[in-house]
Design an enzyme around this catalytic site. Sequence first.
Site: not given
Length: 390
Positions: A186, A210, A214, A266
């Site tokens: 990603d 990205d 994550d 985020r």
Amino acid sequence: MSSSFLISLVIVLFPIMHIPEAHERSTTRRQLGPESCRTGNPIDDCWRCDSEWESNRNALADCAVGFGRNAVGGRDGEIYVVKSEDDDPVDPIPGSLRYAVIQEEPLWIIFDHDMVINLKQELVMNSYKTIDGRGFNVQMSNGPCISIYNVSNIIIHNIYIHDCVPAGSAVVRDSPKHYGPRGRSDGDGISIFGSRDIWIDHCTFSHCYDGLIDIVYGSTAITISNNYMFHHNEVMLMGHSDDFSADKNMQVTIAFNFFGDGLVQRMPRCRHGYFHIVNNIYTGWEMYAIGGSANPTINSQGNVFIASNDESTKEVTKHEIISEDDEWKKWNWRSEGDLMLNGAFFTPSGQETPASYMKASSMVARPATSLLTASSPSAGALSCRNSQPC
């Protein structure tokens, strides 16, 4: 004490820096004695006052806090020295970083000079590894970056990770005895997939394709601490999808991080699971700071939230909802002891009882005001030099 004064103070204590300035944060700390160097940050106080840190590197593994506190990395293995920036995804040469991280045995991986590593494919790590960049300016950039995939006991410390990009489908070695095809990555700085006992500490992150970090597919027992993040859109995702129920057991601690200039959203964005967000500093967000969906439990304690001057982005939180119903009001989100500046506000939901946050509690929060008055706070990659206190 006025909001404008506190905003000015935090900018002085945590300047918005760029490389190489981001690696020069500990100059003041090195001038202090063993007692005066203590700040109340339990991670840093565990090892940074030790003038012999260079010869006792693996003691760092005993300094973790939060849900990732049991991550031992390569503590019980040999020291491995990276001597080359070379990267061969299939047949890595001895002395390269990739050669080290795929080995079966525990390894504490260090570096012998400043280096910028441009990976050709994502760096697929094996269990029981520590990547320790202390002593040099170690960067990973302009290529695919780190993949922690179905493994355990990983520590990543003191690396500057930036400008990470996706990798095409390719053959990549993931152990001395196996290599095989990997799907397209990603472009995350660090991707944590189906893994546990992970600790990411004192790294600097920016400008990835990205996410910066994550965490998905049932990963748990993770601490993200003392990192400096800047100039990025979707900073951290935690939870694969609203329908992926295995993430209901996810537990992540986010502590002592500095969320700097140019971040949009985020910080983190959570699904399912339990998230302890404690003693971080947020210096503005262009959309929101903390968000989520699918009933995550979010325990925000002792953080400093400094909103920008944009009246439309004062809210810290975003409850991600699909329909117009009030289901989000049942999600357990609380703010306890947070310092809200320049009009910042947190929208709580769900239960207020301490018992509702037991699974999202991993350490004792310090008072938020202490983050603004510490004599020498620091986050991100440190400019530790060999044979000197850090």
